[in-house]
Design a protein around this motif. Structure first.
Motif, mmCIF file in Angstrom:
data_model
loop_
_atom_site.group_PDB
_atom_site.id
_atom_site.type_symbol
_atom_site.label_atom_id
_atom_site.label_comp_id
_atom_site.label_asym_id
_atom_site.label_seq_id
_atom_site.Cartn_x
_atom_site.Cartn_y
_atom_site.Cartn_z
ATOM 1 N N ASP A 148 0.805 -1.229 0.000
ATOM 2 C CA ASP A 148 0.000 0.000 0.000
ATOM 3 C C ASP A 148 0.833 1.272 0.000
ATOM 4 N N ASP A 149 2.171 1.157 -0.148
ATOM 5 C CA ASP A 149 2.997 2.367 -0.289
ATOM 6 C C ASP A 149 2.781 2.974 -1.670
ATOM 7 N N ARG A 150 2.761 4.285 -1.704
ATOM 8 C CA ARG A 150 2.584 4.985 -2.977
ATOM 9 C C ARG A 150 3.898 4.987 -3.744
ATOM 10 N N ILE A 151 3.824 4.685 -5.070
ATOM 11 C CA ILE A 151 5.018 4.753 -5.907
ATOM 12 C C ILE A 151 5.053 6.121 -6.585
ATOM 13 N N PRO A 152 6.190 6.506 -7.176
ATOM 14 C CA PRO A 152 6.268 7.828 -7.811
ATOM 15 C C PRO A 152 5.193 8.021 -8.881
ATOM 16 N N SER A 153 4.843 9.267 -9.113
ATOM 17 C CA SER A 153 3.852 9.603 -10.131
ATOM 18 C C SER A 153 4.485 9.527 -11.514
ATOM 19 N N GLU A 154 3.670 9.661 -12.530
ATOM 20 C CA GLU A 154 4.165 9.631 -13.906
ATOM 21 C C GLU A 154 5.224 10.702 -14.139
ATOM 22 N N SER A 155 4.951 11.923 -13.697
ATOM 23 C CA SER A 155 5.922 13.010 -13.903
ATOM 24 C C SER A 155 7.193 12.784 -13.086
ATOM 25 N N GLU A 156 7.045 12.224 -11.878
ATOM 26 C CA GLU A 156 8.216 11.941 -11.033
ATOM 27 C C GLU A 156 9.108 10.882 -11.672
ATOM 28 N N PHE A 157 8.490 9.847 -12.243
ATOM 29 C CA PHE A 157 9.272 8.816 -12.922
ATOM 30 C C PHE A 157 9.994 9.394 -14.132
ATOM 31 N N SER A 158 9.319 10.259 -14.864
ATOM 32 C CA SER A 158 9.925 10.845 -16.063
ATOM 33 C C SER A 158 11.211 11.583 -15.716
ATOM 34 N N LYS A 159 11.190 12.334 -14.614
ATOM 35 C CA LYS A 159 12.384 13.074 -14.174
ATOM 36 C C LYS A 159 13.428 12.138 -13.583
ATOM 37 N N LEU A 160 12.963 11.185 -12.787
ATOM 38 C CA LEU A 160 13.873 10.284 -12.080
ATOM 39 C C LEU A 160 14.670 9.405 -13.026
ATOM 40 N N LEU A 161 14.005 8.863 -14.056
ATOM 41 C CA LEU A 161 14.649 7.896 -14.943
ATOM 42 C C LEU A 161 14.869 8.422 -16.359
ATOM 43 N N ASP A 162 14.535 9.677 -16.576
ATOM 44 C CA ASP A 162 14.748 10.319 -17.871
ATOM 45 C C ASP A 162 14.045 9.544 -18.996
ATOM 46 N N VAL A 163 12.756 9.295 -18.777
ATOM 47 C CA VAL A 163 11.954 8.590 -19.774
ATOM 48 C C VAL A 163 10.683 9.396 -20.050
ATOM 49 N N SER A 164 10.009 9.074 -21.137
ATOM 50 C CA SER A 164 8.814 9.821 -21.509
ATOM 51 C C SER A 164 7.596 9.365 -20.713
ATOM 52 N N SER A 165 6.555 10.179 -20.741
ATOM 53 C CA SER A 165 5.308 9.831 -20.063
ATOM 54 C C SER A 165 4.689 8.568 -20.658
ATOM 55 N N ILE A 166 4.786 8.431 -21.984
ATOM 56 C CA ILE A 166 4.238 7.244 -22.654
ATOM 57 C C ILE A 166 4.939 5.981 -22.165
ATOM 58 N N THR A 167 6.249 6.066 -22.005
ATOM 59 C CA THR A 167 7.026 4.929 -21.495
ATOM 60 C C THR A 167 6.585 4.553 -20.085
ATOM 61 N N VAL A 168 6.376 5.559 -19.240
ATOM 62 C CA VAL A 168 5.939 5.306 -17.864
ATOM 63 C C VAL A 168 4.568 4.641 -17.864
ATOM 64 N N ARG A 169 3.647 5.145 -18.694
ATOM 65 C CA ARG A 169 2.296 4.570 -18.756
ATOM 66 C C ARG A 169 2.345 3.089 -19.128
ATOM 67 N N LYS A 170 3.181 2.752 -20.112
ATOM 68 C CA LYS A 170 3.291 1.352 -20.549
ATOM 69 C C LYS A 170 3.811 0.477 -19.408
ATOM 70 N N ALA A 171 4.812 0.976 -18.693
ATOM 71 C CA ALA A 171 5.387 0.203 -17.584
ATOM 72 C C ALA A 171 4.374 0.011 -16.465
ATOM 73 N N LEU A 172 3.668 1.081 -16.113
ATOM 74 C CA LEU A 172 2.698 0.981 -15.022
ATOM 75 C C LEU A 172 1.525 0.090 -15.400
ATOM 76 N N ALA A 173 1.123 0.140 -16.675
ATOM 77 C CA ALA A 173 0.027 -0.728 -17.116
ATOM 78 C C ALA A 173 0.414 -2.192 -16.962
ATOM 79 N N GLU A 174 1.655 -2.530 -17.318
ATOM 80 C CA GLU A 174 2.103 -3.919 -17.179
ATOM 81 C C GLU A 174 2.193 -4.321 -15.710
ATOM 82 N N LEU A 175 2.639 -3.414 -14.862
ATOM 83 C CA LEU A 175 2.726 -3.717 -13.428
ATOM 84 C C LEU A 175 1.345 -3.940 -12.817
#
Length: 360
Positions: free
Chosen positions: A30-57
């Motif tokens: 139940d811990d919150r993971i980083p948001s889409e924008s936070e992941f984009s900055k943290l890992l230098d990836v696009s929002s679309i990339t983050v969405r695909k990863a989170l959808a699979e998770l």
């Protein structure tokens, strides 16, 4: 893990980050993971990339989503790398072996087979309370998603909210709650009904009634609006005496209207109602279509084999199932939070229950 590791697809970087945080106990249940924008900055990836990863998770059961709040870790003790291979189809209806249900199931299976996914069918006897209890049990188990054919979608809002809290993808088939955005696939009920009534008018009918079955359903309201608009566009205003909106059809009133010439045609909201009307009226000695024409909607298998074969509106049940399953998979990959409503085309089917060249 280096955020510049280019040996992996970029979306895998996001997934591996979350998984490593869980494995190292830096993220717990139940811990919150980083948001889409936070992941984009943290890992230098696009929002679309983050969405695909989170959808699979989400599909793999690693995380769950709460609309407006974010994504959270599911139970780390559970196996997180195994995607559920099951879709459950909940049917709350009148008869499990209804030909329309069978066609929908065939369409669903056709799509799922292409995905290497299996189908579980749960049937309840047109009872929204049993439907609710079943859904609440199912959302505690492992499911890739839910397809729902509800007895009363407006009464289903409570359990739909619970499904959303669990971030389980779902699609409603045929009917949906008014004013409540959901992914839904249905036929173009309004235009199908409009075309049917316009055909009756073209055959010379001016005194056309409407018979409902479950008038609380969105499908029936849309068909009624199609009937009403076709009448209005022909400058025909039906009075209340030819509207039969209750589940128990008033056959005494219907017979009076036929006998005094106040009704020459009846548009029935579905074939179930239309076939019942044909049976009841023929028992009363009414000749169909000579004394009254009957039009249905659905084109169920038994329509062509009735005492008088039924003119009706065909809706593609098999396609409805196929496209519903397809929409379910699409929605599980889309984290935008929007909803989609897909309308399928209908087709007019003319048989023996319509009399042509009626005197206006």
């Amino acid at each position: 893990m280096s955020k510049n590791d280019t040996t992996l697809p970029k979306y895998q970087l996001v997934k591996d980050y979350v998984l490593s945080q869980i494995e190292n106990n830096e993220l717990g249940k139940d811990d919150r993971i980083p948001s889409e924008s936070e992941f984009s900055k943290l890992l230098d990836v696009s929002s679309i990339t983050v969405r695909k990863a989170l959808a699979e998770l989400v599909n793999e059961g690693v995380i769950y989503r709460i609309r407006g709040k974010g994504s959270f870790v599911a139970n780390p003790a559970e196996t997180v790398n195994q995607t559920s291979n099951y879709v459950t189809f909940i049917i709350s209806g009148n008869d499990m072996y209804d030909s329309s249900y069978m066609k929908i199931i065939k369409g669903v299976q056709s799509f799922l087979n292409q995905q290497g996914c299996k189908l579980i069918i749960e049937f309840v006897e047109n009872d929204v309370e049993q439907e609710r209890e079943l859904i609440l049990k199912l959302i505690q188990s492992e499911n890739r998603g839910l397809l729902i054919y509800s007895a009363n979608p407006d009464a289903a809002r409570e359990y739909l909210n619970e499904i959303r809290k669990k971030s389980i993808p779902f699609v409603m088939l045929d009917r949906f709650p008014a004013g409540y955005p959901v992914n839904c696939i249905t036929c173009n009920n309004h235009d199908g009904a409009y075309e049917a009534v316009a055909y009756l008018i073209a055959q010379g009918h001016r005194k056309i009634g409407f018979a409902a079955y479950d008038f609380h359903l969105s499908t029936e309201v849309e068909r009624y609006n199609g009937y009403r608009h076709a009448m209005a566009d022909a400058s025909l205003g039906p009075d209340d005496d030819v509207l039969f909106l209750q589940r128990e059809l008033d056959y005494a009133r219907l017979l009076r209207q036929i006998e005094r010439g106040g009704l020459t045609a009846l548009f029935c909201v579905n074939d179930r109602r239309a076939l019942e009307v044909i049976g009841q009226l023929t028992q009363q000695g009414v000749s169909i279509p000579e004394q009254i024409s009957i039009m249905g909607f659905d084109d169920v298998e038994s329509s062509k084999y009735a005492k008088v074969s039924l003119s009706t509106v065909n809706q593609p049940f098999e396609m409805l199932g196929y496209e519903g399953a397809k929409l379910l998979f699409e929605s599980s990959k889309d984290l935008s939070g929007g909803s989609k409503k897909i309308l399928l085309s209908t087709e007019l089917v003319i048989r023996e229950s319509i009399q042509s060249n009626v005197e206006p």
